[in-house]
Design a protein around this motif. Sequence first.
Motif, PDB file in Angstrom:
ATOM      1  N   CYS A  11      -1.354  -4.219 -86.356  1.00  0.00           N
ATOM      2  CA  CYS A  11      -1.978  -4.460 -85.044  1.00  0.00           C
ATOM      3  C   CYS A  11      -1.033  -4.087 -83.905  1.00  0.00           C
ATOM      4  O   CYS A  11      -1.466  -3.557 -82.877  1.00  0.00           O
ATOM      5  CB  CYS A  11      -2.370  -5.926 -84.906  1.00  0.00           C
ATOM      6  N   ALA A  17      -9.290  -6.403 -85.843  1.00  0.00           N
ATOM      7  CA  ALA A  17     -10.577  -6.845 -86.383  1.00  0.00           C
ATOM      8  C   ALA A  17     -10.466  -7.114 -87.877  1.00  0.00           C
ATOM      9  O   ALA A  17     -11.068  -8.066 -88.398  1.00  0.00           O
ATOM     10  CB  ALA A  17     -11.649  -5.793 -86.103  1.00  0.00           C
ATOM     11  N   ARG A  58      -8.672 -10.504 -88.312  1.00  0.00           N
ATOM     12  CA  ARG A  58      -9.574 -11.618 -88.018  1.00  0.00           C
ATOM     13  C   ARG A  58     -10.592 -11.805 -89.138  1.00  0.00           C
ATOM     14  O   ARG A  58     -10.930 -12.938 -89.508  1.00  0.00           O
ATOM     15  CB  ARG A  58     -10.289 -11.377 -86.686  1.00  0.00           C
ATOM     16  N   SER A  93      -9.580  -0.565 -86.615  1.00  0.00           N
ATOM     17  CA  SER A  93      -9.303  -1.744 -85.810  1.00  0.00           C
ATOM     18  C   SER A  93      -8.519  -2.755 -86.632  1.00  0.00           C
ATOM     19  O   SER A  93      -9.098  -3.655 -87.245  1.00  0.00           O
ATOM     20  CB  SER A  93     -10.620  -2.358 -85.311  1.00  0.00           C
ATOM     21  N   SER A 147      -9.736 -14.333 -80.956  1.00  0.00           N
ATOM     22  CA  SER A 147      -9.166 -13.748 -79.740  1.00  0.00           C
ATOM     23  C   SER A 147      -8.815 -12.275 -79.925  1.00  0.00           C
ATOM     24  O   SER A 147      -8.624 -11.784 -81.046  1.00  0.00           O
ATOM     25  CB  SER A 147      -7.909 -14.520 -79.328  1.00  0.00           C
ATOM     26  N   GLU A 148      -8.719 -11.566 -78.784  1.00  0.00           N
ATOM     27  CA  GLU A 148      -8.296 -10.176 -78.795  1.00  0.00           C
ATOM     28  C   GLU A 148      -6.779 -10.041 -78.828  1.00  0.00           C
ATOM     29  O   GLU A 148      -6.258  -8.934 -78.890  1.00  0.00           O
ATOM     30  CB  GLU A 148      -8.841  -9.445 -77.560  1.00  0.00           C
ATOM     31  N   SER A 149      -6.069 -11.159 -78.771  1.00  0.00           N
ATOM     32  CA  SER A 149      -4.605 -11.120 -78.861  1.00  0.00           C
ATOM     33  C   SER A 149      -4.162 -11.282 -80.308  1.00  0.00           C
ATOM     34  O   SER A 149      -4.855 -11.909 -81.124  1.00  0.00           O
ATOM     35  CB  SER A 149      -3.990 -12.223 -77.996  1.00  0.00           C
TER      36      SER A 149
END
Length: 212
Positions: A75, A8, A11, A5, A45-47
């Motif tokens: 990503c 992830a 982040r 991910s 956020s997932e963006s």
Amino acid sequence: MDEQSPLANLRAVLQSAKLRKRQTATSVAALSGLSRTTVSQAFNSESVPSKETLAALAPVLGLSLEALLTMRQACLTVPPPDRTRPARRAPAGDADFETRYRNYLKTRHGSLTVVGLDLRGPAASSWPLDAAYLSLELSEPDGRGQRVERAERALRRSGPTLIKGLAGSGKTTLLQWIACTAANGKLTAPDEPRRSLIGCVLSMRLKQPPEL
């Protein structure tokens, strides 16, 4: 960190740097010149954050902009998740039960009984449903007058439906036909055409109120 991910991971790097610098989202926003919403989205956020956002965050968090941009590119190269609903596969035991239940429906409801008609003994009072069934028609007004449609076709494109009619109008026969059609895998859900439905016919008798 989760190698599968990239977002992830990105982040997590931003959040770890924020904690290491003993910063809050509000203080990071003030030091970077970004809005608090933009900062919160970068952390949670997932963006994927934009290049400009990462360029503003890097000096505040003490991170390498080049490293952040490399992670951002990772990503973007991940294919988006397939959000289409896969066809449901029943466990082997459930599949066996489903097969037996479909066969039961076809046996139980696959004949049309004419009450009171007995030409050559009890067996002559019933016929195969697929040979004796006469389709009902649904009539409803539209912009050009009345639209007439076979009942089973209308039911294929509708949701929960209440079928009302006088005694002998064909309600039970229609429900038998629906159950057998579903048992043969020819009746599908309106919102999921790949999935065939299975009928469950429950016969109920209303108790007559006592005479006064």
